[in-house]
Scaffold this motif. Structure first.
Motif, PDB file in Angstrom:
ATOM      1  N   LYS A 242       2.147   2.592  -7.163  1.00 27.52           N
ATOM      2  CA  LYS A 242       1.696   1.886  -8.377  1.00 27.52           C
ATOM      3  C   LYS A 242       0.633   2.680  -9.130  1.00 27.52           C
ATOM      4  O   LYS A 242       0.723   2.887 -10.330  1.00 27.52           O
ATOM      5  CB  LYS A 242       1.088   0.509  -8.020  1.00 27.52           C
ATOM      6  CG  LYS A 242       1.945  -0.358  -7.159  1.00 27.52           C
ATOM      7  CD  LYS A 242       1.233  -1.648  -6.774  1.00 27.52           C
ATOM      8  CE  LYS A 242       0.028  -1.478  -5.877  1.00 27.52           C
ATOM      9  NZ  LYS A 242       0.314  -1.108  -4.488  1.00 27.52           N
ATOM     10  N   THR A 243      -0.397   3.082  -8.380  1.00 30.49           N
ATOM     11  CA  THR A 243      -1.506   3.787  -9.035  1.00 30.49           C
ATOM     12  C   THR A 243      -1.044   5.136  -9.582  1.00 30.49           C
ATOM     13  O   THR A 243      -1.437   5.545 -10.674  1.00 30.49           O
ATOM     14  CB  THR A 243      -2.673   3.982  -8.041  1.00 30.49           C
ATOM     15  OG1 THR A 243      -3.110   2.686  -7.633  1.00 30.49           O
ATOM     16  CG2 THR A 243      -3.836   4.715  -8.673  1.00 30.49           C
ATOM     17  N   THR A 244      -0.169   5.795  -8.840  1.00 31.41           N
ATOM     18  CA  THR A 244       0.340   7.092  -9.309  1.00 31.41           C
ATOM     19  C   THR A 244       1.143   6.894 -10.602  1.00 31.41           C
ATOM     20  O   THR A 244       1.001   7.668 -11.562  1.00 31.41           O
ATOM     21  CB  THR A 244       1.206   7.753  -8.219  1.00 31.41           C
ATOM     22  OG1 THR A 244       0.434   7.838  -7.022  1.00 31.41           O
ATOM     23  CG2 THR A 244       1.653   9.136  -8.632  1.00 31.41           C
ATOM     24  N   PHE A 245       1.967   5.845 -10.648  1.00 34.42           N
ATOM     25  CA  PHE A 245       2.729   5.555 -11.863  1.00 34.42           C
ATOM     26  C   PHE A 245       1.780   5.272 -13.023  1.00 34.42           C
ATOM     27  O   PHE A 245       1.954   5.778 -14.134  1.00 34.42           O
ATOM     28  CB  PHE A 245       3.657   4.355 -11.608  1.00 34.42           C
ATOM     29  CG  PHE A 245       4.507   3.979 -12.787  1.00 34.42           C
ATOM     30  CD1 PHE A 245       5.530   4.811 -13.214  1.00 34.42           C
ATOM     31  CD2 PHE A 245       4.284   2.804 -13.484  1.00 34.42           C
ATOM     32  CE1 PHE A 245       6.323   4.476 -14.318  1.00 34.42           C
ATOM     33  CE2 PHE A 245       5.060   2.455 -14.582  1.00 34.42           C
ATOM     34  CZ  PHE A 245       6.075   3.296 -14.998  1.00 34.42           C
TER      35      PHE A 245
ATOM     36  N   ASN B 297       0.839  -1.210   0.000  1.00 38.99           N
ATOM     37  CA  ASN B 297       0.000   0.000   0.000  1.00 38.99           C
ATOM     38  C   ASN B 297       0.867   1.251   0.000  1.00 38.99           C
ATOM     39  O   ASN B 297       1.840   1.333   0.742  1.00 38.99           O
ATOM     40  CB  ASN B 297      -0.879   0.051   1.263  1.00 38.99           C
ATOM     41  CG  ASN B 297      -2.031  -0.933   1.161  1.00 38.99           C
ATOM     42  OD1 ASN B 297      -2.401  -1.341   0.069  1.00 38.99           O
ATOM     43  ND2 ASN B 297      -2.575  -1.308   2.295  1.00 38.99           N
ATOM     44  N   GLY B 298       0.478   2.195  -0.851  1.00 35.12           N
ATOM     45  CA  GLY B 298       1.187   3.474  -0.887  1.00 35.12           C
ATOM     46  C   GLY B 298       2.520   3.429  -1.624  1.00 35.12           C
ATOM     47  O   GLY B 298       3.305   4.377  -1.578  1.00 35.12           O
ATOM     48  N   ALA B 299       2.801   2.308  -2.342  1.00 34.15           N
ATOM     49  CA  ALA B 299       4.100   2.148  -3.012  1.00 34.15           C
ATOM     50  C   ALA B 299       4.263   3.070  -4.218  1.00 34.15           C
ATOM     51  O   ALA B 299       5.383   3.333  -4.665  1.00 34.15           O
ATOM     52  CB  ALA B 299       4.273   0.700  -3.454  1.00 34.15           C
TER      53      ALA B 299
HETATM   54  N1  LIG Z   1      -3.251  13.192  -5.476  1.00 34.34           N
HETATM   55  C1  LIG Z   1      -2.439  12.949  -4.432  1.00 34.34           C
HETATM   56  N2  LIG Z   1      -2.106  13.919  -3.551  1.00 34.34           N
HETATM   57  C2  LIG Z   1      -1.285  13.667  -2.508  1.00 34.34           C
HETATM   58  N3  LIG Z   1      -0.708  12.474  -2.264  1.00 34.34           N
HETATM   59  C3  LIG Z   1      -1.003  11.465  -3.106  1.00 34.34           C
HETATM   60  C4  LIG Z   1      -1.876  11.634  -4.225  1.00 34.34           C
HETATM   61  N4  LIG Z   1      -1.976  10.446  -4.878  1.00 34.34           N
HETATM   62  C5  LIG Z   1      -1.199   9.569  -4.199  1.00 34.34           C
HETATM   63  N5  LIG Z   1      -0.628  10.185  -3.133  1.00 34.34           N
HETATM   64  C6  LIG Z   1       0.307   9.555  -2.190  1.00 34.34           C
HETATM   65  O1  LIG Z   1       1.328   8.973  -2.977  1.00 34.34           O
HETATM   66  C7  LIG Z   1       1.741   7.723  -2.395  1.00 34.34           C
HETATM   67  C8  LIG Z   1       1.572   6.617  -3.439  1.00 34.34           C
HETATM   68  O2  LIG Z   1       0.171   6.371  -3.601  1.00 34.34           O
HETATM   69  P1  LIG Z   1      -0.418   5.326  -4.666  1.00 34.34           P
HETATM   70  O3  LIG Z   1      -1.894   5.421  -4.587  1.00 34.34           O
HETATM   71  O4  LIG Z   1       0.215   5.548  -5.983  1.00 34.34           O
HETATM   72  O5  LIG Z   1       0.084   3.954  -4.066  1.00 34.34           O
HETATM   73  P2  LIG Z   1      -0.344   2.489  -4.478  1.00 34.34           P
HETATM   74  O6  LIG Z   1       0.914   1.699  -4.600  1.00 34.34           O
HETATM   75  O7  LIG Z   1      -1.224   2.513  -5.667  1.00 34.34           O
HETATM   76  O8  LIG Z   1      -1.131   1.998  -3.187  1.00 34.34           O
HETATM   77  P3  LIG Z   1      -2.519   1.171  -3.036  1.00 34.34           P
HETATM   78  O9  LIG Z   1      -2.196  -0.263  -3.345  1.00 34.34           O
HETATM   79  O10 LIG Z   1      -2.835   1.369  -1.590  1.00 34.34           O
HETATM   80  O11 LIG Z   1      -3.513   1.775  -3.956  1.00 34.34           O
HETATM   81  C9  LIG Z   1       0.914   7.534  -1.149  1.00 34.34           C
HETATM   82  O12 LIG Z   1       1.650   7.991  -0.042  1.00 34.34           O
HETATM   83  C10 LIG Z   1      -0.304   8.405  -1.400  1.00 34.34           C
HETATM   84  O13 LIG Z   1      -0.867   8.856  -0.193  1.00 34.34           O
END
Ligand SMILES: Nc1ncnc2c1ncn2[C@@H]1O[C@H](COP(=O)(O)OP(=O)(O)OP(=O)(O)O)[C@@H](O)[C@H]1O
Length: 243
Positions: free
Chosen positions: A45-48, A41-43
């Motif tokens: 992935k979704t942001t990438f 969680n929070g790695a």
């Molecule tokens: N729009 C945003 N504004 C501020 N912080 C963000 C935003 N989007 C993501 N983050 C932060 O960036 C980091 C990566 O989030 P992300 O959602 O990409 O992780 P993830 O690997 O997809 O996790 P999960 O499996 O929980 O969805 C986290 O600390 C999240 O809180």
């Protein structure tokens, strides 16, 4: 395109305030490849994923598609270039039938009888022939996900980006979803973002592991499952161990 690379990132990053959600990511996807992205969680992935699909604008680095920098294009412009996206947010036209939703997708790339024949073929691949006239809002959760994957199948993009395609599915539905993803890979290079390790293991393809916004490992499921840094990333957060 050198070495059959279709999509690449170089030093890609994005910060939200002081948080580096994605940092200095070099990623390469080749033609015909199916790649899984995982991480706790929070790695990041979704942001990438959102950087690749144009939902976020990078603060550093670049995305290169078919040898050219993508620049700061909007999601619809990226879609027009041949990058199909299935996000976690449902994108179906709820009041239209399964057939109509698939036809709209097929019409992005094909027209006339060819589009209709692709829709028929897609209905078979997603096993929803009997629901072709069903209004999408009447479908079960798993079936709705399959229609969305069917939209990707029917439009045949060069690259398909799939964010948690098996979210909320039963084991049997997940197995069917893997079959559909493999069908998509016959025509498109595919990136699957997923946090469910069992699903990734069943897909059985190359895996890239994110942690704290960076790529920490890359390899077969077996390789990444025995990687100490990957185990630490998961176990350190008291989450499911890598099987
Ligand atoms: N729009 C945003 N504004 C501020 N912080 C963000 C935003 N989007 C993501 N983050 C932060 O960036 C980091 C990566 O989030 P992300 O959602 O990409 O992780 P993830 O690997 O997809 O996790 P999960 O499996 O929980 O969805 C986290 O600390 C999240 O809180």
């Amino acid at each position: 395109m050198s070495d059959n690379i279709i999509l690449q990132t170089k030093g890609l990053g994005i910060s939200f305030g002081g948080l580096h959600a994605v940092r200095d990511v070099d990623f390469v996807l080749r033609g015909g490849e199916l790649r899984c992205l995982i991480g706790p969680n929070g790695a990041g992935k979704t942001t990438f994923f959102r950087l690749l699909s144009g939902q976020h604008t990078p603060t550093r680095g670049e995305i290169i598609y078919k040898g050219k920098p993508l620049g700061n294009l909007q999601p619809y412009q990226i879609a027009r270039l041949g990058i199909g996206v299935k996000t976690q947010v449902p994108s179906l036209f709820e009041g239209l039938s399964v057939f109509e939703n698939l036809e709209l997708a097929a019409n992005q790339t094909f027209s006339g009888l060819e589009a209709v024949s692709i829709v028929d073929e897609t209905l078979e691949r997603i096993s929803l022939q009997d629901q072709r006239h069903t209004i999408c809002q009447e479908l079960a959760h798993g079936q709705r996900q399959w229609v969305e994957l069917g939209q990707i199948l029917a439009s045949k993009p060069d690259v398909a980006l799939l964010d948690e395609p098996a979210a909320g599915m039963t084991h049997d539905e997940s197995l069917k979803t893997i079959e559909i993803i493999k069908e998509i890979t016959a025509k498109s290079s595919v990136v699957v973002v997923e946090h469910d390790m069992d699903f990734i293991k069943l897909i059985g393809e190359r895996v890239t592991v994110f942690d704290r916004g960076e790529v920490i490992a890359d390899g077969t499921f077996k390789e990444i499952a025995s990687n100490p840094q990957v185990r630490e990333a998961y176990l350190g957060r008291k989450e499911a161990a890598v099987a």
